[in-house]
Motif scaffolding. Structure first.
Motif, PDB file in Angstrom:
ATOM      1  N   LEU A  61       0.823  -1.206   0.000  1.00 52.38           N
ATOM      2  CA  LEU A  61       0.000   0.000   0.000  1.00 52.38           C
ATOM      3  C   LEU A  61       0.858   1.257   0.000  1.00 52.38           C
ATOM      4  O   LEU A  61       0.599   2.209  -0.757  1.00 52.38           O
ATOM      5  CB  LEU A  61      -0.950  -0.004   1.198  1.00 52.38           C
ATOM      6  N   LEU A  62       1.895   1.289   0.817  1.00 51.50           N
ATOM      7  CA  LEU A  62       2.774   2.458   0.861  1.00 51.50           C
ATOM      8  C   LEU A  62       3.497   2.670  -0.464  1.00 51.50           C
ATOM      9  O   LEU A  62       3.688   3.814  -0.892  1.00 51.50           O
ATOM     10  CB  LEU A  62       3.778   2.334   2.010  1.00 51.50           C
ATOM     11  N   ASN A  63       3.864   1.579  -1.133  1.00 45.90           N
ATOM     12  CA  ASN A  63       4.477   1.711  -2.451  1.00 45.90           C
ATOM     13  C   ASN A  63       3.506   2.339  -3.449  1.00 45.90           C
ATOM     14  O   ASN A  63       3.891   3.187  -4.257  1.00 45.90           O
ATOM     15  CB  ASN A  63       4.964   0.355  -2.971  1.00 45.90           C
ATOM     16  N   GLN A  64       2.242   1.929  -3.389  1.00 46.35           N
ATOM     17  CA  GLN A  64       1.230   2.512  -4.269  1.00 46.35           C
ATOM     18  C   GLN A  64       1.009   3.993  -3.955  1.00 46.35           C
ATOM     19  O   GLN A  64       0.877   4.819  -4.864  1.00 46.35           O
ATOM     20  CB  GLN A  64      -0.091   1.751  -4.144  1.00 46.35           C
ATOM     21  N   LEU A  65       0.982   4.324  -2.681  1.00 43.16           N
ATOM     22  CA  LEU A  65       0.803   5.723  -2.284  1.00 43.16           C
ATOM     23  C   LEU A  65       1.989   6.573  -2.721  1.00 43.16           C
ATOM     24  O   LEU A  65       1.828   7.719  -3.134  1.00 43.16           O
ATOM     25  CB  LEU A  65       0.585   5.829  -0.773  1.00 43.16           C
ATOM     26  N   GLN A  66       3.183   5.996  -2.661  1.00 40.58           N
ATOM     27  CA  GLN A  66       4.363   6.714  -3.115  1.00 40.58           C
ATOM     28  C   GLN A  66       4.254   7.028  -4.606  1.00 40.58           C
ATOM     29  O   GLN A  66       4.596   8.124  -5.044  1.00 40.58           O
ATOM     30  CB  GLN A  66       5.623   5.899  -2.834  1.00 40.58           C
ATOM     31  N   GLN A  67       3.739   6.084  -5.377  1.00 44.14           N
ATOM     32  CA  GLN A  67       3.544   6.321  -6.809  1.00 44.14           C
ATOM     33  C   GLN A  67       2.528   7.439  -7.044  1.00 44.14           C
ATOM     34  O   GLN A  67       2.684   8.263  -7.946  1.00 44.14           O
ATOM     35  CB  GLN A  67       3.099   5.034  -7.513  1.00 44.14           C
ATOM     36  N   ARG A  68       1.493   7.487  -6.230  1.00 41.22           N
ATOM     37  CA  ARG A  68       0.488   8.558  -6.334  1.00 41.22           C
ATOM     38  C   ARG A  68       1.109   9.917  -6.017  1.00 41.22           C
ATOM     39  O   ARG A  68       0.799  10.903  -6.664  1.00 41.22           O
ATOM     40  CB  ARG A  68      -0.680   8.307  -5.377  1.00 41.22           C
ATOM     41  N   ILE A  69       1.958   9.945  -5.014  1.00 44.59           N
ATOM     42  CA  ILE A  69       2.614  11.207  -4.647  1.00 44.59           C
ATOM     43  C   ILE A  69       3.534  11.664  -5.779  1.00 44.59           C
ATOM     44  O   ILE A  69       3.560  12.851  -6.128  1.00 44.59           O
ATOM     45  CB  ILE A  69       3.396  11.041  -3.320  1.00 44.59           C
ATOM     46  N   ILE A  70       4.258  10.741  -6.371  1.00 45.45           N
ATOM     47  CA  ILE A  70       5.122  11.080  -7.497  1.00 45.45           C
ATOM     48  C   ILE A  70       4.299  11.632  -8.646  1.00 45.45           C
ATOM     49  O   ILE A  70       4.662  12.633  -9.261  1.00 45.45           O
ATOM     50  CB  ILE A  70       5.965   9.845  -7.933  1.00 45.45           C
ATOM     51  N   ALA A  71       3.172  10.978  -8.938  1.00 41.09           N
ATOM     52  CA  ALA A  71       2.289  11.462  -9.995  1.00 41.09           C
ATOM     53  C   ALA A  71       1.717  12.834  -9.665  1.00 41.09           C
ATOM     54  O   ALA A  71       1.603  13.699 -10.538  1.00 41.09           O
ATOM     55  CB  ALA A  71       1.154  10.460 -10.229  1.00 41.09           C
ATOM     56  N   LEU A  72       1.393  13.046  -8.397  1.00 44.60           N
ATOM     57  CA  LEU A  72       0.872  14.344  -7.964  1.00 44.60           C
ATOM     58  C   LEU A  72       1.906  15.432  -8.133  1.00 44.60           C
ATOM     59  O   LEU A  72       1.582  16.536  -8.574  1.00 44.60           O
ATOM     60  CB  LEU A  72       0.424  14.254  -6.498  1.00 44.60           C
ATOM     61  N   ASN A  73       3.155  15.137  -7.833  1.00 49.57           N
ATOM     62  CA  ASN A  73       4.216  16.110  -8.030  1.00 49.57           C
ATOM     63  C   ASN A  73       4.356  16.475  -9.509  1.00 49.57           C
ATOM     64  O   ASN A  73       4.681  17.608  -9.840  1.00 49.57           O
ATOM     65  CB  ASN A  73       5.554  15.578  -7.500  1.00 49.57           C
TER      66      ASN A  73
END
Length: 76
Positions: A61-73
């Protein structure tokens, strides 16, 4: 591992999700790092299979959230 630790972990993960929804990538990333460190500590001191399975779910889950944060940036 005590169930309380997973309850706290779940609340912290929800906070990350809320920060992503609010498009606050910096704070979400800071919280993600904090929760990742907490999860690493849990992993270091866990030896029961049920705990290790639960920890691995949070790692994914944290890996998926990290990908979302990268996409958000990338969107900002």
């Amino acid at each position: 591992m005590e169930n309380e630790k997973f309850i706290e972990l779940k609340a912290n993960v929800q906070e990350i999700i809320d920060l992503i929804a609010a498009k606050n990538a910096k704070e979400a990333n800071n919280k993600l790092i904090e929760v990742s460190d907490q999860l690493d500590d849990f992993l270091d001191f866990s030896d029961e299979d049920e705990d290790l399975i639960e920890i691995s779910k949070y790692q994914v889950l944290l890996n998926q959230l990290q990908q979302r944060i990268i996409a958000l940036n990338g969107q900002l």
